[in-house]
Write a protein that holds these residues in place. Structure first.
Motif, PDB file in Angstrom:
ATOM      1  N   ALA A  86      -8.233  -1.949   3.460  1.00 62.51           N
ATOM      2  CA  ALA A  86      -7.536  -3.153   3.008  1.00 62.51           C
ATOM      3  C   ALA A  86      -7.877  -4.361   3.870  1.00 62.51           C
ATOM      4  O   ALA A  86      -7.565  -5.492   3.498  1.00 62.51           O
ATOM      5  CB  ALA A  86      -6.029  -2.914   3.021  1.00 62.51           C
TER       6      ALA A  86
ATOM      7  N   LEU B 240       0.823  -1.204   0.000  1.00 67.42           N
ATOM      8  CA  LEU B 240       0.000   0.000   0.000  1.00 67.42           C
ATOM      9  C   LEU B 240       0.862   1.262   0.000  1.00 67.42           C
ATOM     10  O   LEU B 240       0.495   2.269  -0.620  1.00 67.42           O
ATOM     11  CB  LEU B 240      -0.941   0.013   1.204  1.00 67.42           C
TER      12      LEU B 240
ATOM     13  N   LEU C 164      -4.501  -1.645  -3.428  1.00 65.19           N
ATOM     14  CA  LEU C 164      -5.541  -1.936  -2.445  1.00 65.19           C
ATOM     15  C   LEU C 164      -6.327  -3.211  -2.767  1.00 65.19           C
ATOM     16  O   LEU C 164      -6.461  -4.074  -1.895  1.00 65.19           O
ATOM     17  CB  LEU C 164      -6.489  -0.747  -2.283  1.00 65.19           C
TER      18      LEU C 164
END
Length: 152
Positions: A120, A55, A62
């Motif tokens: 996430a 990320l 994501l």
């Protein structure tokens, strides 16, 4: 080769560990994941550290991180803060040294917004700050993308 032998061969090919595949496909992520885990300490599992590095590299990762995130039973995704007084004195000293030198936690240095961590599906335990350290943002609330700061 008969059908059964071909199936066994394909099954062995699929059995290659995810870590090995990641190492071959993304050595930089692997290296940064190991750095992050070493800096953050034992409360950061490998899979979570890998997701954070992905990320930090690009928010467009994501969906990929979300597919690989493992939920922690009984805990919602997001960032939780540990308790300073419950830490071992050696760990307290290690964290004080880190904060004195760099003024930010490893997670904060990585630069992944808390909202992205939650989206996430990752569960991260962030450092509690010592009582005598002025309050800093434990996680990044707002950040311009792309890119992230590497842990040194």
């Amino acid at each position: 080769m008969n059908g059964e032998g071909a199936e066994r061969s394909r099954s062995r090919e699929r059995a290659v560990s995810l870590t090995k595949v990641r190492w071959l496909l993304a050595p930089r992520w692997q290296w940064r994941t190991r750095q992050l885990r070493a800096a953050h300490g034992p409360t950061l599992p490998y899979e979570v550290a890998w997701g954070l590095v992905a990320l930090a590299d690009d928010a467009a990762n994501l969906p990929y991180v979300r597919r690989r995130a493992r939920s922690v039973p009984g805990l919602p995704p997001g960032v939780m803060v540990d308790v300073w007084v419950q830490l071992d004195p050696v760990e307290q000293q290690r964290r004080r040294a880190w904060l004195t030198r760099l003024s930010r936690t490893p997670l904060h240095m990585l630069g992944v917004p808390e909202e992205l961590i939650e989206l996430a599906g990752l569960h991260v335990t962030e450092w509690a700050l010592p009582p005598d350290v002025p309050s800093i943002s434990l996680v990044v609330q707002q950040r311009s993308w792309p890119g992230g700061t590497e842990i040194t």
